[in-house]
Design a protein around this motif. Structure first.
Motif, PDB file in Angstrom:
ATOM      1  N   PHE A  36      81.004 -59.164 -15.038  1.00 17.52           N
ATOM      2  CA  PHE A  36      82.384 -58.884 -14.644  1.00 17.52           C
ATOM      3  C   PHE A  36      82.850 -59.896 -13.604  1.00 17.52           C
ATOM      4  O   PHE A  36      82.066 -60.380 -12.799  1.00 17.52           O
ATOM      5  N   SER A  37      84.133 -60.175 -13.616  1.00 16.94           N
ATOM      6  CA  SER A  37      84.677 -61.208 -12.731  1.00 16.94           C
ATOM      7  C   SER A  37      84.537 -60.848 -11.249  1.00 16.94           C
ATOM      8  O   SER A  37      84.461 -61.736 -10.406  1.00 16.94           O
ATOM      9  N   ASP A  38      84.505 -59.558 -10.912  1.00 10.57           N
ATOM     10  CA  ASP A  38      84.360 -59.179  -9.507  1.00 10.57           C
ATOM     11  C   ASP A  38      82.903 -59.163  -9.055  1.00 10.57           C
ATOM     12  O   ASP A  38      82.613 -58.888  -7.893  1.00 10.57           O
ATOM     13  N   LYS A  40      80.523 -57.086  -9.704  1.00  9.66           N
ATOM     14  CA  LYS A  40      79.921 -55.762  -9.535  1.00  9.66           C
ATOM     15  C   LYS A  40      79.498 -55.205 -10.887  1.00  9.66           C
ATOM     16  O   LYS A  40      80.186 -55.388 -11.889  1.00  9.66           O
ATOM     17  N   SER A  41      78.383 -54.489 -10.910  1.00  9.03           N
ATOM     18  CA  SER A  41      77.981 -53.836 -12.151  1.00  9.03           C
ATOM     19  C   SER A  41      78.655 -52.475 -12.292  1.00  9.03           C
ATOM     20  O   SER A  41      78.922 -52.015 -13.394  1.00  9.03           O
ATOM     21  N   LEU A  42      78.961 -51.820 -11.173  1.00  8.03           N
ATOM     22  CA  LEU A  42      79.621 -50.518 -11.186  1.00  8.03           C
ATOM     23  C   LEU A  42      81.131 -50.754 -11.139  1.00  8.03           C
ATOM     24  O   LEU A  42      81.658 -51.220 -10.134  1.00  8.03           O
ATOM     25  N   GLN A  43      81.817 -50.427 -12.224  1.00  7.13           N
ATOM     26  CA  GLN A  43      83.249 -50.670 -12.317  1.00  7.13           C
ATOM     27  C   GLN A  43      84.035 -49.371 -12.139  1.00  7.13           C
ATOM     28  O   GLN A  43      83.587 -48.293 -12.513  1.00  7.13           O
ATOM     29  N   SER A  44      85.220 -49.491 -11.588  1.00  8.23           N
ATOM     30  CA  SER A  44      86.109 -48.337 -11.451  1.00  8.23           C
ATOM     31  C   SER A  44      86.668 -47.977 -12.818  1.00  8.23           C
ATOM     32  O   SER A  44      86.852 -48.844 -13.670  1.00  8.23           O
ATOM     33  N   PRO A  45      86.976 -46.687 -13.037  1.00  7.52           N
ATOM     34  CA  PRO A  45      87.589 -46.305 -14.314  1.00  7.52           C
ATOM     35  C   PRO A  45      88.960 -46.974 -14.462  1.00  7.52           C
ATOM     36  O   PRO A  45      89.620 -47.284 -13.470  1.00  7.52           O
ATOM     37  N   PRO A  46      89.412 -47.196 -15.681  1.00  5.40           N
ATOM     38  CA  PRO A  46      90.727 -47.807 -15.895  1.00  5.40           C
ATOM     39  C   PRO A  46      91.844 -46.958 -15.290  1.00  5.40           C
ATOM     40  O   PRO A  46      91.702 -45.741 -15.140  1.00  5.40           O
TER      41      PRO A  46
END
Length: 180
Positions: A36-38, A40-46
Motif C-alpha cells: 500500500f502507498s501509505d 501500512k499493512s493494516l488499512q482503514s475501512p473504505p
C-alpha cells in the motif's frame, strides 16, 4: 506390500508437506507493507463502511418505509439482482437456479405468502428460510423493505381483477394477449 502398509507410507511422506502451511508469507497488523502507498499493512475501512450491527444500519429494519414509486423501483432493481435467479421475474419460483436442479422456492402467489406480512419477507431475506440462506451480508436493510414492497406489487399484478383496470390498461392487456 500390504495396502495398509502402503497407505501408512504415503501418509508419512505427505505429512512433511503440510508443514509448509506454517510458514506462509503474511503481514502482522501493524507491520510495514510495500503493498500500500501509505506503507501500512493494516488499512482503514473504505469511506461509508458500517458494521452489520451498527445502530444506524439496523434502524432501517425497525420500521417499514412509506410506499413510493422510488421504493418500488429500488425493490424491482434489487429483486432482479438477488431474487429473480431463484424466484423468476414474476415470482413463481421458476428461476434459472431451480431449473438447474436446485430446490424450487415457493411461489410468492400462493395464499400463505399473499397473507404473510411484509415483515415476513424482510425476515426471510435477513435470516434465510429452508434452503435459502441469509442475504443479510448482501442486501442492505432498507433494500430488504424495498424488495418486500416489490414482492407485494408482483402479487397484486398477478391477482388483479381486470374490471379494476382503466380502459388504457385493459387495451394494453388485450394487445399483449393477442401478440403472444
Amino acid at each position: 506390500m500390504s495396502a495398509r502398509l502402503l497407505a501408512a507410507l504415503l501418509l508419512a511422506l505427505a505429512l512433511p508437506g503440510c508443514d509448509e502451511m506454517d510458514q506462509q508469507p503474511r503481514y502482522d497488523s501493524y507491520e510495514e507493507s510495500a503493498l500500500f502507498s501509505d506503507g501500512k499493512s493494516l488499512q482503514s475501512p473504505p469511506e461509508g463502511t458500517l458494521a452489520r450491527d451498527d445502530p444506524a444500519w439496523m434502524a432501517a429494519l425497525a420500521e417499514r418505509p412509506p410506499m413510493s414509486q422510488a421504493l418500488l423501483a429500488r425493490g424491482r432493481e434489487r429483486f432482479g439482482i438477488y431474487c429473480a435467479v431463484c424466484h423468476d421475474a414474476a415470482g413463481y419460483g421458476r428461476g434459472t437456479v431451480p431449473a438447474r436442479g436446485f430446490p424450487q422456492p415457493p411461489s410468492f402467489h400462493i395464499q400463505r405468502l399473499r397473507q404473510a406480512p411484509s415483515a415476513y419477507f424482510v425476515d426471510v431475506i435477513t435470516h434465510g428460510h429452508g434452503v435459502m440462506y441469509s442475504y443479510a451480508d448482501r442486501v442492505r436493510p432498507a433494500d430488504r423493505w424495498a424488495i418486500a414492497a416489490y414482492i407485494r406489487a408482483l402479487q397484486q399484478s398477478q391477482d388483479t381483477d381486470v374490471a379494476r383496470l382503466g380502459e388504457a390498461e385493459r387495451a394494453r392487456l388485450a394487445e399483449a394477449a393477442h401478440g403472444e
